[in-house]
Design an enzyme around this catalytic site. Structure first.
Site, PDB file in Angstrom:
ATOM      1  N   CYS A   1     -32.873  12.601  34.586  1.00  0.00           N
ATOM      2  CA  CYS A   1     -32.572  12.888  33.165  1.00  0.00           C
ATOM      3  C   CYS A   1     -32.122  11.647  32.394  1.00  0.00           C
ATOM      4  O   CYS A   1     -32.108  11.655  31.165  1.00  0.00           O
ATOM      5  CB  CYS A   1     -31.513  13.977  33.057  1.00  0.00           C
ATOM      6  SG  CYS A   1     -31.956  15.489  33.909  1.00  0.00           S
TER       7      CYS A   1
ATOM      8  N   HIS B   1     -27.948  13.908  26.133  1.00  0.00           N
ATOM      9  CA  HIS B   1     -28.946  14.620  26.928  1.00  0.00           C
ATOM     10  C   HIS B   1     -28.753  16.127  26.725  1.00  0.00           C
ATOM     11  O   HIS B   1     -27.631  16.628  26.754  1.00  0.00           O
ATOM     12  CB  HIS B   1     -28.771  14.242  28.398  1.00  0.00           C
ATOM     13  CG  HIS B   1     -29.576  15.074  29.346  1.00  0.00           C
ATOM     14  ND1 HIS B   1     -30.904  15.360  29.134  1.00  0.00           N
ATOM     15  CD2 HIS B   1     -29.231  15.685  30.509  1.00  0.00           C
ATOM     16  CE1 HIS B   1     -31.343  16.114  30.127  1.00  0.00           C
ATOM     17  NE2 HIS B   1     -30.352  16.326  30.973  1.00  0.00           N
TER      18      HIS B   1
ATOM     19  N   ASN C   1     -33.418  22.244  29.081  1.00  0.00           N
ATOM     20  CA  ASN C   1     -33.266  20.890  29.627  1.00  0.00           C
ATOM     21  C   ASN C   1     -34.646  20.325  29.985  1.00  0.00           C
ATOM     22  O   ASN C   1     -35.289  20.793  30.920  1.00  0.00           O
ATOM     23  CB  ASN C   1     -32.372  20.954  30.869  1.00  0.00           C
ATOM     24  CG  ASN C   1     -32.101  19.588  31.482  1.00  0.00           C
ATOM     25  OD1 ASN C   1     -32.743  18.609  31.142  1.00  0.00           O
ATOM     26  ND2 ASN C   1     -31.146  19.540  32.398  1.00  0.00           N
TER      27      ASN C   1
HETATM   28  N1  ACO Z   1     -28.093  34.962  35.585  1.00  0.00           N
HETATM   29  C1  ACO Z   1     -27.114  35.766  35.989  1.00  0.00           C
HETATM   30  N2  ACO Z   1     -26.185  35.416  36.921  1.00  0.00           N
HETATM   31  C2  ACO Z   1     -26.301  34.173  37.433  1.00  0.00           C
HETATM   32  C3  ACO Z   1     -27.312  33.284  37.053  1.00  0.00           C
HETATM   33  C4  ACO Z   1     -28.239  33.710  36.086  1.00  0.00           C
HETATM   34  N3  ACO Z   1     -29.238  32.925  35.638  1.00  0.00           N
HETATM   35  N4  ACO Z   1     -27.152  32.119  37.740  1.00  0.00           N
HETATM   36  C5  ACO Z   1     -26.078  32.285  38.528  1.00  0.00           C
HETATM   37  N5  ACO Z   1     -25.558  33.521  38.345  1.00  0.00           N
HETATM   38  C6  ACO Z   1     -24.398  34.123  38.990  1.00  0.00           C
HETATM   39  C7  ACO Z   1     -24.108  33.487  40.332  1.00  0.00           C
HETATM   40  O1  ACO Z   1     -24.901  34.086  41.344  1.00  0.00           O
HETATM   41  C8  ACO Z   1     -22.652  33.787  40.489  1.00  0.00           C
HETATM   42  O2  ACO Z   1     -22.497  35.124  40.893  1.00  0.00           O
HETATM   43  P1  ACO Z   1     -21.456  35.509  42.051  1.00  0.00           P
HETATM   44  O3  ACO Z   1     -20.111  35.114  41.494  1.00  0.00           O
HETATM   45  O4  ACO Z   1     -21.661  36.976  42.197  1.00  0.00           O
HETATM   46  O5  ACO Z   1     -21.848  34.691  43.242  1.00  0.00           O
HETATM   47  C9  ACO Z   1     -22.111  33.680  39.056  1.00  0.00           C
HETATM   48  O6  ACO Z   1     -23.244  33.843  38.195  1.00  0.00           O
HETATM   49  C10 ACO Z   1     -21.424  32.377  38.762  1.00  0.00           C
HETATM   50  O7  ACO Z   1     -22.259  31.316  39.248  1.00  0.00           O
HETATM   51  P2  ACO Z   1     -21.867  29.808  39.059  1.00  0.00           P
HETATM   52  O8  ACO Z   1     -22.931  28.955  39.643  1.00  0.00           O
HETATM   53  O9  ACO Z   1     -20.467  29.633  39.534  1.00  0.00           O
HETATM   54  O10 ACO Z   1     -21.917  29.718  37.473  1.00  0.00           O
HETATM   55  P3  ACO Z   1     -21.258  28.657  36.532  1.00  0.00           P
HETATM   56  O11 ACO Z   1     -20.275  29.314  35.678  1.00  0.00           O
HETATM   57  O12 ACO Z   1     -20.890  27.396  37.241  1.00  0.00           O
HETATM   58  O13 ACO Z   1     -22.513  28.295  35.596  1.00  0.00           O
HETATM   59  C11 ACO Z   1     -24.171  26.599  35.306  1.00  0.00           C
HETATM   60  C12 ACO Z   1     -23.691  27.750  36.163  1.00  0.00           C
HETATM   61  C13 ACO Z   1     -24.546  27.131  33.934  1.00  0.00           C
HETATM   62  C14 ACO Z   1     -25.399  25.977  35.938  1.00  0.00           C
HETATM   63  C15 ACO Z   1     -23.024  25.575  35.197  1.00  0.00           C
HETATM   64  O14 ACO Z   1     -22.511  25.232  36.458  1.00  0.00           O
HETATM   65  C16 ACO Z   1     -23.460  24.342  34.504  1.00  0.00           C
HETATM   66  O15 ACO Z   1     -23.656  24.349  33.312  1.00  0.00           O
HETATM   67  N6  ACO Z   1     -23.583  23.231  35.223  1.00  0.00           N
HETATM   68  C17 ACO Z   1     -24.098  22.024  34.687  1.00  0.00           C
HETATM   69  C18 ACO Z   1     -25.339  21.739  35.358  1.00  0.00           C
HETATM   70  C19 ACO Z   1     -26.479  21.497  34.456  1.00  0.00           C
HETATM   71  O16 ACO Z   1     -26.495  21.631  33.253  1.00  0.00           O
HETATM   72  N7  ACO Z   1     -27.526  21.108  35.111  1.00  0.00           N
HETATM   73  C20 ACO Z   1     -28.723  20.795  34.463  1.00  0.00           C
HETATM   74  C21 ACO Z   1     -29.427  19.781  35.254  1.00  0.00           C
HETATM   75  S1  ACO Z   1     -28.487  18.391  35.479  1.00  0.00           S
HETATM   76  C22 ACO Z   1     -28.596  17.499  34.169  1.00  0.00           C
HETATM   77  O17 ACO Z   1     -29.499  17.583  33.419  1.00  0.00           O
HETATM   78  C23 ACO Z   1     -27.504  16.596  33.937  1.00  0.00           C
END
Ligand code: ACO
Length: 319
Positions: A114, A246, A276
């Site tokens: 990215c 980004h 993204n």
């Molecule tokens: N829909 C519904 N539920 C979901 C989904 C979905 N798409 N994805 C995960 N869940 C569930 C999980 O299974 C979990 O359930 P559980 O508690 O029963 O196990 C729950 O939601 C929480 O999951 P987490 O992974 O802890 O969710 P979090 O609050 O951390 O959010 C996210 C996830 C949005 C990816 C967050 O961590 C984030 O924004 N991270 C940044 C990463 C990013 O943006 N990456 C992009 C690529 S990297 C880059 O470009 C820099």
């Protein structure tokens, strides 16, 4: 006499097909509420199976040539930032070169996930300032939909396809790229990666991510890189007209802006509509904001990106 790098053209291209959050509900167990509240994403553009990264890149380049009225013949170097090249080799850049029938110039891809476009800006700026090249076509182009695991709801909802381009030209005035900072730290290779590769297992692989690791690193590293880039060109946050981070996640975008003391009104966000698009996200966001009249001539932009590796960086530029 010093030579500087001006931005003489912008363009972008998005595939026609769109998947909304509602559409994703038919593919994985998710909801618009979950996706929008955690990421700010409402929809993403998705390439058709016969629509390749090189096709997106060529269209983004055509858009920059049309907008700027610059003749492709003046281009003397092509750089493409991509994590999703058409082939393992040759580079996607050589395919773009062939389309424009530009003979005997260098063309190559760079891989910094990215952060690829920020890396590309630093490379292009160094080439121009050292007077190696005069007009560089820099493109960020991705078809990430082809390497997401459509069974993994934690990742497939986050990504989209698209391409953004810039034409960077030698200039005697101190405009354009004012500073660039690029970094990496391989300690984080297991936090965001594709589980395939030519040497590893002879497969392309799918995106794997520890979302919370990335979230925590992103805000700190993006804000530090932006502060360092501002310092290098003796500017302050008050000098910035537009902050263009980004486009990974609205919460990361706003938390970084807040940490830097930059208001939401000065922050460009396209993540709602584009999701993204990795290396394409920044040039895509800039070109869209130029087209909508938000970003204007002489505006100062602070760009920053972070991606797998981790790699990260920032660039301050005057339009
Ligand atoms: N829909 C519904 N539920 C979901 C989904 C979905 N798409 N994805 C995960 N869940 C569930 C999980 O299974 C979990 O359930 P559980 O508690 O029963 O196990 C729950 O939601 C929480 O999951 P987490 O992974 O802890 O969710 P979090 O609050 O951390 O959010 C996210 C996830 C949005 C990816 C967050 O961590 C984030 O924004 N991270 C940044 C990463 C990013 O943006 N990456 C992009 C690529 S990297 C880059 O470009 C820099």
């Amino acid at each position: 006499m010093n030579i500087y790098t001006k931005i003489s053209g912008f363009g972008h291209f998005l595939p026609k097909k769109i998947y909304s959050n509602e559409d994703l509900k038919k593919i994985v167990d998710t909801s618009d509420e979950w996706i929008y509240s955690r990421t700010g994403i409402k929809q993403r553009h998705i390439a058709e199976s016969n629509e390749l990264t090189s096709n997106l890149a060529i269209n983004a380049a055509l858009s920059a040539f049309n907008n700027s009225k610059i003749d492709p013949k003046v281009i003397d170097c092509i750089i493409i930032a991509t994590t999703t090249p058409d082939n393992t080799f040759p580079s996607t850049a050589t395919k773009v070169q062939n389309f424009f029938q530009l003979k005997d110039i260098p063309s190559f891809d760079i891989q910094a996930v990215c952060s690829g476009f920020i890396y590309g800006l630093q490379i292009a700026d160094s080439f121009i300032k050292s007077e190696k090249f005069k007009n560089i076509l820099l493109i960020g182009a991705e078809t990430l939909s082809k390497i997401v695991d459509w069974k993994d709801r934690r990742t497939c909802v986050l990504f989209g396809d698209g391409a953004g381009s810039m034409i960077l030209s030698a200039d005697k005035k101190k405009n354009g790229i004012l500073s660039t900072k690029i970094y990496s730290d391989g300690e984080w290779i297991d936090s965001l990666y594709a589980d395939g590769g030519p040497s590893l297992n002879q497969r392309v692989g799918k995106i794997r991510m520890k979302g919370q690791d990335i979230f925590k690193q992103a805000v700190t590293k993006l804000s530090q890189a932006t502060e360092n880039a501002l310092k290098e060109c003796n500017l302050n946050k008050e000098d910035i007209n537009w902050f263009v981070p980004h486009q990974a996640n609205q919460r990361i975008i706003l938390s970084t802006a807040k940490k830097l003391g930059i208001g939401e009104k000065k922050t460009i966000s396209t993540v709602e509509n584009h999701a993204n698009t990795s290396a394409a996200s920044i040039p895509l966001a800039i070109s869209s904001a130029v087209n909508s009249g938000k970003i204007k001539k002489n505006d100062i932009l602070a760009l920053c990106a972070i991606g797998g590796g981790l790699t990260w960086g920032s660039c301050i530029l005057k339009i």
